[in-house]
Design an enzyme around this catalytic site. Structure first.
Site, PDB file in Angstrom:
ATOM      1  N   HIS A 192     -30.470  27.747 -36.661  1.00  0.00           N
ATOM      2  CA  HIS A 192     -31.059  26.934 -35.597  1.00  0.00           C
ATOM      3  C   HIS A 192     -30.509  25.515 -35.707  1.00  0.00           C
ATOM      4  O   HIS A 192     -30.022  25.103 -36.767  1.00  0.00           O
ATOM      5  CB  HIS A 192     -32.577  26.907 -35.728  1.00  0.00           C
ATOM      6  CG  HIS A 192     -33.228  28.229 -35.456  1.00  0.00           C
ATOM      7  ND1 HIS A 192     -34.577  28.351 -35.292  1.00  0.00           N
ATOM      8  CD2 HIS A 192     -32.715  29.489 -35.314  1.00  0.00           C
ATOM      9  CE1 HIS A 192     -34.888  29.613 -35.065  1.00  0.00           C
ATOM     10  NE2 HIS A 192     -33.764  30.326 -35.082  1.00  0.00           N
ATOM     11  N   GLU A 219     -31.810  22.592 -36.039  1.00  0.00           N
ATOM     12  CA  GLU A 219     -32.365  21.738 -37.084  1.00  0.00           C
ATOM     13  C   GLU A 219     -31.781  22.097 -38.451  1.00  0.00           C
ATOM     14  O   GLU A 219     -31.446  21.201 -39.235  1.00  0.00           O
ATOM     15  CB  GLU A 219     -33.900  21.860 -37.122  1.00  0.00           C
ATOM     16  CG  GLU A 219     -34.583  21.408 -35.844  1.00  0.00           C
ATOM     17  CD  GLU A 219     -34.709  22.503 -34.788  1.00  0.00           C
ATOM     18  OE1 GLU A 219     -35.383  22.244 -33.773  1.00  0.00           O
ATOM     19  OE2 GLU A 219     -34.142  23.610 -34.953  1.00  0.00           O
ATOM     20  N   CYS A 221     -37.779  26.158 -39.258  1.00  0.00           N
ATOM     21  CA  CYS A 221     -37.132  24.845 -39.243  1.00  0.00           C
ATOM     22  C   CYS A 221     -38.092  23.749 -39.698  1.00  0.00           C
ATOM     23  O   CYS A 221     -37.685  22.812 -40.387  1.00  0.00           O
ATOM     24  CB  CYS A 221     -36.589  24.546 -37.845  1.00  0.00           C
ATOM     25  SG  CYS A 221     -35.242  25.649 -37.370  1.00  0.00           S
ATOM     26  N   CYS A 225     -39.148  25.496 -34.807  1.00  0.00           N
ATOM     27  CA  CYS A 225     -39.949  26.680 -35.124  1.00  0.00           C
ATOM     28  C   CYS A 225     -40.516  26.506 -36.539  1.00  0.00           C
ATOM     29  O   CYS A 225     -40.144  25.565 -37.256  1.00  0.00           O
ATOM     30  CB  CYS A 225     -39.081  27.935 -35.021  1.00  0.00           C
ATOM     31  SG  CYS A 225     -37.883  28.094 -36.375  1.00  0.00           S
TER      32      CYS A 225
END
Length: 155
Positions: free
Chosen positions: A54, A56, A87, A84
């Site tokens: 992801h 991040e 993350c 999420c």
């Protein structure tokens, strides 16, 4: 630093737009410390066939690589989309103490995330991470909605 939130989010939005055609979800994150970018990342899940890449996570990895440290104390993470839980935990493990958000899951009325919210997760897990939201929200929501309409994907 607060007056710079819009500028950093503009940079994250530009980065997300630049990779929009890659097949990945158009999300970008930038890590900043002392007014200097130390890391950046976009969602790379589809192109690298790796579910943990992801934006991040990629930005944190980049910042750690650039700084030569596994901790990012004093850094601020900017993200075009609310992190999420995976993350969010990576953010705490990296020692980031402030997150600045564009879109939130609630802004998109996402049902796949249930009642999850970054700030609630931080409280539930006893973490002390400051949250600034509402930075370029309209632009971040529009980018995500346009992508979802075009691709039929939510995540």
């Amino acid at each position: 630093m607060a007056k710079d939130h819009g500028n950093w989010m503009d940079m994250a939005l530009s980065l997300a737009r630049a990779v929009e055609g890659s097949g990945n979800t158009p999300v970008a994150s930038i890590v900043v410390r002392d007014g200097i970018e130390i890391g950046r990342g976009t969602n790379e899940v589809t192109t690298k066939r790796n579910p943990i890449l992801h934006a991040e996570i990629v930005a944190i990895q980049d910042a750690c690589r650039r700084t030569g440290s596994a901790t990012l104390e004093g850094a601020v993470l900017y993200s075009t989309m609310e992190p999420c839980p995976m993350c969010a935990w990576a953010i705490t493990c990296a020692g980031v103490k402030q997150v600045v958000l564009g879109a939130r899951h609630a802004d998109l009325k996402r049902t796949d995330m249930g009642a999850y919210a970054f700030d609630t997760f931080m409280i539930t897990t006893g973490q002390d991470v400051a949250l600034v939201s509402g930075i370029r929200t309209t632009e971040c929501v529009e980018l995500r909605r346009e992508w979802s309409a075009r691709t039929g994907r939510v995540v």
